[in-house]
Design a protein around this motif. Structure first.
Motif, PDB file in Angstrom:
ATOM      1  N   HIS A 154       4.404   9.859   2.591  1.00 44.63           N
ATOM      2  CA  HIS A 154       5.454   9.338   1.720  1.00 44.63           C
ATOM      3  C   HIS A 154       5.630  10.202   0.468  1.00 44.63           C
ATOM      4  CE1 HIS A 154       4.540   5.751   4.174  1.00 44.63           C
ATOM      5  NE2 HIS A 154       5.786   5.411   3.930  1.00 44.63           N
ATOM      6  N   GLY A 155       4.970  11.369   0.437  1.00 43.71           N
ATOM      7  CA  GLY A 155       5.132  12.282  -0.689  1.00 43.71           C
ATOM      8  C   GLY A 155       4.297  11.936  -1.906  1.00 43.71           C
ATOM      9  N   ALA A 156       3.365  11.002  -1.772  1.00 48.87           N
ATOM     10  CA  ALA A 156       2.534  10.602  -2.906  1.00 48.87           C
ATOM     11  C   ALA A 156       1.361  11.553  -3.073  1.00 48.87           C
ATOM     12  CB  ALA A 156       2.026   9.171  -2.704  1.00 48.87           C
ATOM     13  N   ASN A 157       0.771  11.524  -4.258  1.00 52.19           N
ATOM     14  CA  ASN A 157      -0.402  12.348  -4.528  1.00 52.19           C
ATOM     15  C   ASN A 157      -1.636  11.744  -3.870  1.00 52.19           C
ATOM     16  OD1 ASN A 157       1.018  14.181  -6.150  1.00 52.19           O
ATOM     17  ND2 ASN A 157       0.822  12.841  -7.934  1.00 52.19           N
ATOM     18  N   ARG A 158      -2.643  12.573  -3.715  1.00 48.31           N
ATOM     19  CA  ARG A 158      -3.895  12.124  -3.107  1.00 48.31           C
ATOM     20  C   ARG A 158      -4.595  11.120  -4.008  1.00 48.31           C
ATOM     21  NH1 ARG A 158      -7.234  13.496   0.892  1.00 48.31           N
ATOM     22  NH2 ARG A 158      -9.472  13.222   0.608  1.00 48.31           N
ATOM     23  N   LEU A 159      -5.116  10.052  -3.406  1.00 47.69           N
ATOM     24  CA  LEU A 159      -5.814   8.994  -4.145  1.00 47.69           C
ATOM     25  C   LEU A 159      -7.311   9.141  -3.990  1.00 47.69           C
ATOM     26  CD1 LEU A 159      -3.615   6.008  -2.920  1.00 47.69           C
ATOM     27  CD2 LEU A 159      -3.364   7.266  -5.069  1.00 47.69           C
ATOM     28  N   ASP A 160      -8.040   8.604  -4.949  1.00 43.04           N
ATOM     29  CA  ASP A 160      -9.502   8.626  -4.848  1.00 43.04           C
ATOM     30  C   ASP A 160     -10.079   7.508  -5.709  1.00 43.04           C
ATOM     31  OD1 ASP A 160     -11.965   9.359  -3.968  1.00 43.04           O
ATOM     32  OD2 ASP A 160     -12.008  11.317  -4.932  1.00 43.04           O
ATOM     33  N   ALA A 161     -11.326   7.174  -5.432  1.00 42.95           N
ATOM     34  CA  ALA A 161     -12.062   6.189  -6.222  1.00 42.95           C
ATOM     35  C   ALA A 161     -13.497   6.679  -6.311  1.00 42.95           C
ATOM     36  CB  ALA A 161     -12.001   4.814  -5.560  1.00 42.95           C
ATOM     37  N   PRO A 162     -14.132   6.530  -7.456  1.00 43.94           N
ATOM     38  CA  PRO A 162     -15.504   7.030  -7.597  1.00 43.94           C
ATOM     39  C   PRO A 162     -16.481   6.250  -6.752  1.00 43.94           C
ATOM     40  CG  PRO A 162     -14.892   5.727  -9.506  1.00 43.94           C
ATOM     41  CD  PRO A 162     -13.645   5.880  -8.682  1.00 43.94           C
ATOM     42  N   ARG A 163     -17.580   6.889  -6.428  1.00 40.80           N
ATOM     43  CA  ARG A 163     -18.657   6.205  -5.724  1.00 40.80           C
ATOM     44  C   ARG A 163     -19.253   5.133  -6.624  1.00 40.80           C
ATOM     45  NH1 ARG A 163     -20.501   8.513  -1.093  1.00 40.80           N
ATOM     46  NH2 ARG A 163     -19.863  10.661  -0.671  1.00 40.80           N
ATOM     47  N   ARG A 164     -19.797   4.117  -5.981  1.00 38.88           N
ATOM     48  CA  ARG A 164     -20.477   3.071  -6.746  1.00 38.88           C
ATOM     49  C   ARG A 164     -21.893   3.536  -7.035  1.00 38.88           C
ATOM     50  NH1 ARG A 164     -22.246  -3.025  -4.840  1.00 38.88           N
ATOM     51  NH2 ARG A 164     -22.847  -3.758  -6.905  1.00 38.88           N
ATOM     52  N   ALA A 165     -22.186   3.806  -8.298  1.00 38.43           N
ATOM     53  CA  ALA A 165     -23.511   4.278  -8.682  1.00 38.43           C
ATOM     54  C   ALA A 165     -24.441   3.096  -8.928  1.00 38.43           C
ATOM     55  CB  ALA A 165     -23.416   5.117  -9.953  1.00 38.43           C
ATOM     56  N   ALA A 166     -25.680   3.235  -8.489  1.00 37.35           N
ATOM     57  CA  ALA A 166     -26.668   2.184  -8.731  1.00 37.35           C
ATOM     58  C   ALA A 166     -26.917   2.046 -10.226  1.00 37.35           C
ATOM     59  CB  ALA A 166     -27.969   2.519  -8.010  1.00 37.35           C
ATOM     60  N   GLN A 167     -26.942   0.799 -10.701  1.00 38.70           N
ATOM     61  CA  GLN A 167     -27.143   0.572 -12.122  1.00 38.70           C
ATOM     62  C   GLN A 167     -28.584   0.828 -12.538  1.00 38.70           C
ATOM     63  OE1 GLN A 167     -24.422  -0.175 -14.128  1.00 38.70           O
ATOM     64  NE2 GLN A 167     -23.390   0.291 -12.189  1.00 38.70           N
ATOM     65  N   PRO A 193       0.799  -1.225   0.000  1.00 38.72           N
ATOM     66  CA  PRO A 193       0.000   0.000   0.000  1.00 38.72           C
ATOM     67  C   PRO A 193       0.834   1.279   0.000  1.00 38.72           C
ATOM     68  CG  PRO A 193      -0.138  -1.143   2.112  1.00 38.72           C
ATOM     69  CD  PRO A 193       0.509  -2.073   1.157  1.00 38.72           C
ATOM     70  N   ALA A 194       2.060   1.237   0.533  1.00 39.31           N
ATOM     71  CA  ALA A 194       2.891   2.445   0.565  1.00 39.31           C
ATOM     72  C   ALA A 194       3.258   2.916  -0.839  1.00 39.31           C
ATOM     73  CB  ALA A 194       4.155   2.193   1.375  1.00 39.31           C
ATOM     74  N   ALA A 195       3.290   1.984  -1.811  1.00 41.58           N
ATOM     75  CA  ALA A 195       3.652   2.327  -3.193  1.00 41.58           C
ATOM     76  C   ALA A 195       2.428   2.472  -4.084  1.00 41.58           C
ATOM     77  CB  ALA A 195       4.591   1.268  -3.755  1.00 41.58           C
ATOM     78  N   LEU A 196       1.256   2.491  -3.496  1.00 41.68           N
ATOM     79  CA  LEU A 196       0.025   2.572  -4.273  1.00 41.68           C
ATOM     80  C   LEU A 196      -0.067   3.891  -5.029  1.00 41.68           C
ATOM     81  CD1 LEU A 196      -2.747   1.303  -4.958  1.00 41.68           C
ATOM     82  CD2 LEU A 196      -3.648   2.429  -2.912  1.00 41.68           C
ATOM     83  N   GLN A 197      -0.479   3.829  -6.287  1.00 43.25           N
ATOM     84  CA  GLN A 197      -0.649   5.009  -7.120  1.00 43.25           C
ATOM     85  C   GLN A 197      -2.062   5.042  -7.683  1.00 43.25           C
ATOM     86  OE1 GLN A 197       2.409   5.195 -10.127  1.00 43.25           O
ATOM     87  NE2 GLN A 197       4.035   4.619  -8.680  1.00 43.25           N
ATOM     88  N   GLN A 198      -2.489   6.225  -8.117  1.00 41.91           N
ATOM     89  CA  GLN A 198      -3.836   6.367  -8.672  1.00 41.91           C
ATOM     90  C   GLN A 198      -4.033   5.462  -9.877  1.00 41.91           C
ATOM     91  OE1 GLN A 198      -6.357   8.332  -7.323  1.00 41.91           O
ATOM     92  NE2 GLN A 198      -7.628   7.192  -8.758  1.00 41.91           N
ATOM     93  N   ALA A 199      -2.971   5.246 -10.660  1.00 42.08           N
ATOM     94  CA  ALA A 199      -3.079   4.374 -11.839  1.00 42.08           C
ATOM     95  C   ALA A 199      -3.448   2.953 -11.426  1.00 42.08           C
ATOM     96  CB  ALA A 199      -1.760   4.373 -12.610  1.00 42.08           C
ATOM     97  N   HIS A 200      -2.931   2.487 -10.273  1.00 42.46           N
ATOM     98  CA  HIS A 200      -3.282   1.154  -9.775  1.00 42.46           C
ATOM     99  C   HIS A 200      -4.772   1.080  -9.449  1.00 42.46           C
ATOM    100  CE1 HIS A 200       1.135   1.008  -8.283  1.00 42.46           C
ATOM    101  NE2 HIS A 200       1.040   0.469  -9.486  1.00 42.46           N
ATOM    102  N   VAL A 201      -5.265   2.130  -8.773  1.00 46.97           N
ATOM    103  CA  VAL A 201      -6.689   2.170  -8.407  1.00 46.97           C
ATOM    104  C   VAL A 201      -7.558   2.141  -9.655  1.00 46.97           C
ATOM    105  CG1 VAL A 201      -8.491   3.506  -7.238  1.00 46.97           C
ATOM    106  CG2 VAL A 201      -6.169   3.455  -6.295  1.00 46.97           C
TER     107      VAL A 201
END
Length: 361
Positions: free
Chosen positions: A166-179, A130-138
């Motif tokens: 650790h100097g990384a950029n802020r991460l985010d993930a979109p909300r799960r929208a109801a289909q 998790p320390a090396a996690l990047q937005q591209a991974h998400v």
């Protein structure tokens, strides 16, 4: 008393081989008979009340779940997420009598499970933690799997303080929208109300719960948590409290409600003396929402479809503020349903927020 396991437990208590303590009953984990007996002893004050059962079960589940994860940083990270984010939050909620802990712990389990799967994928795919996690991974993870992966959103956001250290950029993930938003037509809703009124072969408690859903859109997890104190009978009217302001029970169905209050189920068994409006079979506990959901199917009622249809129809008839105060829903939920229904004042919440902002300035 007829079951062999129950007889064995009672015999062991009588012979002083099983102490009347929670620690002793904890050693019998997995025994339905032991948990049933424990609930009876708590309800009749022969054992002290302890933390709510959903919280206890969640703590046990969390310990077991974390232990199954590899000790490569995954176990420690998920352990912290489960303990400091979800368990702490659940404990705070448990202090409130109206908290829906079954719903809270169910959502927490989903998020913890999906967070664990995400870190396993990250390790298997890129051999990083998790320390090396990047937005591209998400982004890659969310785009390459099922919609349940979107349950990692809170976990990803929870990681941000650690990532930023650790100097990384802020991460985010979109909300799960109801289909989709399943709901009934108005005529179908009316027919289901008729079923609740006329199908006398169906248990009265189930019909009352159906009316609470079809007339006031009260969610199943809140219906089962209602108490007799939420129903008040005055000389000329009956009211039920679902939100901040008690709502009038229509005169045509008030006798049904009053009959139910006076003749609630399970009052001649181990759950006698309880204040729950819908008592369960376990002493001191209300009916489980999944049990109520199954019972409503007898009347042809699907909880989610009925709730959406009722909120839509109420949104056309009443202004958002009245709905919020009467039904007890969050403003954002009411605003969304009123807007979909095309009701008047659908922008009430937005306008009110602006008003408060102007006053603050």
């Amino acid at each position: 008393m007829r079951g062999a396991k129950a007889r064995d437990l009672l015999s062991r208590i009588g012979a002083r081989n099983l102490e009347l303590t929670h620690d002793a009953f904890d050693q019998l984990r997995g025994s339905t008979a032991a948990e049933h007996l424990r609930a009876i002893l708590e309800h009749h004050r022969m054992l002290p009340q302890r933390e709510p059962l959903p919280l206890v079960r969640f703590e046990t589940w969390l310990t077991e779940r974390v232990a199954q994860l590899p000790d490569d940083g995954t176990r420690a990270t998920i352990g912290r997420f489960g303990t400091w984010h979800h368990l702490r939050r659940t404990r705070r909620r448990a202090d409130h009598a109206t908290a829906q802990l079954q719903t809270v712990t169910h959502a927490a389990k989903q998020e913890i499970t999906e967070a664990g799967k995400f870190l396993l994928w990250l390790r298997d795919t890129y051999d990083v933690g998790p320390a090396a996690l990047q937005q591209a991974h998400v982004d890659e993870y969310l785009s390459s799997g099922t919609s349940t992966r979107r349950h990692i959103r809170n976990f990803v956001r929870w990681l941000n303080p650690e990532q930023q250290r650790h100097g990384a950029n802020r991460l985010d993930a979109p909300r799960r929208a109801a289909q989709s938003e399943p709901q009934l037509t108005q005529s179908q809703r009316i027919q289901l109300v008729v079923n609740c009124l006329t199908l006398e072969q169906v248990t009265l408690s189930t019909r009352i719960a159906g009316l609470l859903l079809l007339l006031w859109a009260h969610p199943l997890n809140k219906i089962v948590a209602l108490t007799t104190a939420d129903v008040t009978l005055e000389p000329d009217a009956m009211h039920i409290r679902l939100g901040k302001i008690p709502t009038l029970v229509p005169e045509a169905i008030a006798p049904m409600f009053w009959t139910h209050v006076r003749n609630r189920a399970n009052q001649q068994t181990t759950n006698t003396g309880t204040d729950w409006l819908f008592p369960g079979t376990r002493a001191g506990h209300h009916l489980h929402e999944s049990t109520l959901s199954e019972r409503l199917l007898v009347l042809g009622i699907d909880g989610q479809r009925a709730r959406n249809a009722t909120l839509r129809d109420l949104g056309r008839e009443l202004d958002p503020k009245s709905l919020i105060n009467t039904l007890g829903y969050a403003p954002a939920i009411i605003a969304a349903h009123v807007a979909r229904a095309g009701g008047s004042g659908s922008d009430y919440v937005t306008l009110r927020r602006r008003e408060l902002g102007d006053q603050a300035r």
